[in-house]
Motif scaffolding. Sequence first.
Motif, mmCIF file in Angstrom:
data_model
loop_
_atom_site.group_PDB
_atom_site.id
_atom_site.type_symbol
_atom_site.label_atom_id
_atom_site.label_comp_id
_atom_site.label_asym_id
_atom_site.label_seq_id
_atom_site.Cartn_x
_atom_site.Cartn_y
_atom_site.Cartn_z
ATOM 1 N N GLY A 61 81.804 61.906 -66.522
ATOM 2 C CA GLY A 61 82.043 62.265 -65.119
ATOM 3 C C GLY A 61 81.570 61.133 -64.231
ATOM 4 N N CYS B 242 79.839 65.629 -64.789
ATOM 5 C CA CYS B 242 81.102 66.299 -64.455
ATOM 6 C C CYS B 242 80.777 67.711 -63.977
ATOM 7 C CB CYS B 242 82.035 66.317 -65.662
ATOM 8 S SG CYS B 242 81.315 67.086 -67.103
ATOM 9 N N ASP C 242 86.182 60.311 -67.990
ATOM 10 C CA ASP C 242 86.532 61.097 -66.806
ATOM 11 C C ASP C 242 88.024 61.388 -66.889
ATOM 12 O OD1 ASP C 242 87.137 61.901 -63.992
ATOM 13 O OD2 ASP C 242 85.074 61.269 -63.632
#
Length: 335
Positions: free
Chosen positions: A151, A205, A174
Motif C-alpha cells: 500500500g 493498505c 499496490d
Amino acid sequence: MKISVFSTKTYDREFLDAANRDGRHELAYFEARLNEKTAPLAAGFPVLAAFVNDNLNAEVLGILAEQGTRLIALRSAGFNHVDLASAEKLGLRVVRVPAYSPYAVAEHTIGLMLTLNRKIHRSFNRVREGNFSLDGLLGFDLHGKTAGVIGTGTIGAIVARILVSFGCRVLAQDLRPNPECERLGVSYVPVEELLAESDIVTLHCPLTPETRHLICTRTVGEMKSGVMLINTSRGGLVATEAVVAGLKSGKIGYLGLDVYEEEGDLFFEDLSQEVIQDDIFMRLLTFPNVLITGHQAFFTREAVRNIAETTIANITAFEEGRVENSVQSDRVVPR
Ligand code: NAD
C-alpha cells in the motif's frame, strides 16, 4: 449544526472546540463508543461525529437515520467501520478526513521499526534497573536491507521515502503504483516476491474485504525467516493467531503493531485495573520481540488539529449544501 460527538476524549474536545471557535456549531460530547445501545444518545442531532472504533453497522445506521441523523462525519481517514451500502440506502451522507498528517503515521511506523530492531524498549527498562549488559540487544543495520511496503498511498509513500533515505532497497505492492515512489527507485513486484525478499514488511493498505487477513498462515509461510512485520494500518489486515504461530516458530523475528483486530474492546481506555480477557492479545504481550502501541500512530498535535479542523469544515460544507471529503460505497470522492 447540532453535532453529537462519540468516543470523545479530552483532547478531542479541546481541538474540536478550538476548530469551532466562532461557535457556529453546537457540539455535544459523549465518552461512549457508538453502538446499538448508545445510538439513542444521538437523537435530535442531524450530524454525528465518529471515531475509528465506533460501530456504524447496518443496525446502528438504521437507528440513526430513524432518529434524524443526516451526516456521519468520520474523524478518521479509514472508513472500514462503516457499512457504506446501508448508509447510502438510508440516505446518510458519510464524510471523512482523508489526510490529516500522513507524517504522523509514517514516523510512528519507522519508530516501531527502529525500536524493535535496536530493542530500545528493552534497554529502557534494563538501564533503569542498573543493568547495562548488551546481551540480547544485538540489532542490524537498516542500510542495505530490503523493505516491503504494501500500500503506497499517502502514508506508505512517506514510509517508502524514509526507508529509501536509510539506504534500504524498497519493494512495493499496490493496486496502482505510485509514480512518486517509482521515481525514488521503489520497485513494484507481486506480493509473493515482496514477501519472499523483504527483511521488513510494513502494511499501509486499507482494510477491505480483499485485504482482510492479508497476513495469514499462508502469507506468513511465504516470508523470510526472522522477518520484521509492522502494521500501523488496520488490525483486520492481520490474522493474529497466524502471527502468534509465526512468532513461536521464529519465522517472525519482530512484530510491531499499532492496531489490532479486536482493539475495539481495548484501545483508548485505561484498563490497568482490570483483568484483560483477550487471551490472544495477552499472548502477544509475552513475546520479547513484540511491540504494541494502542492506535497512537496518528496522535501528533498537527494531526489532531487537522482532524478537528477538517471535521468542522466538512460539517460546515454540508450545512452550506456542498459535498467535501465524501465517502461512497463504491469509491471515495475525491481520491
Ligand atoms: P491511502 O488511501 O492514501 O492509501 C492506501 C493505498 O493502499 C492506496 O494506494 C491503495 O491503492 C492501496 N491499496 C488498496 N487496496 C490494496 C490492496 N488490496 N493491495 C495493495 N494495496 C492496496 O491511505 P493512507 O492515508 O495512506 O492510509 C493507509 C491506512 O492507514 C488507512 O487505510 C488507515 O486504515 C490507516 N491509518 C492508520 C492510522 C493509525 O493511527 N494507526 C492513522 C491513519 C490511517
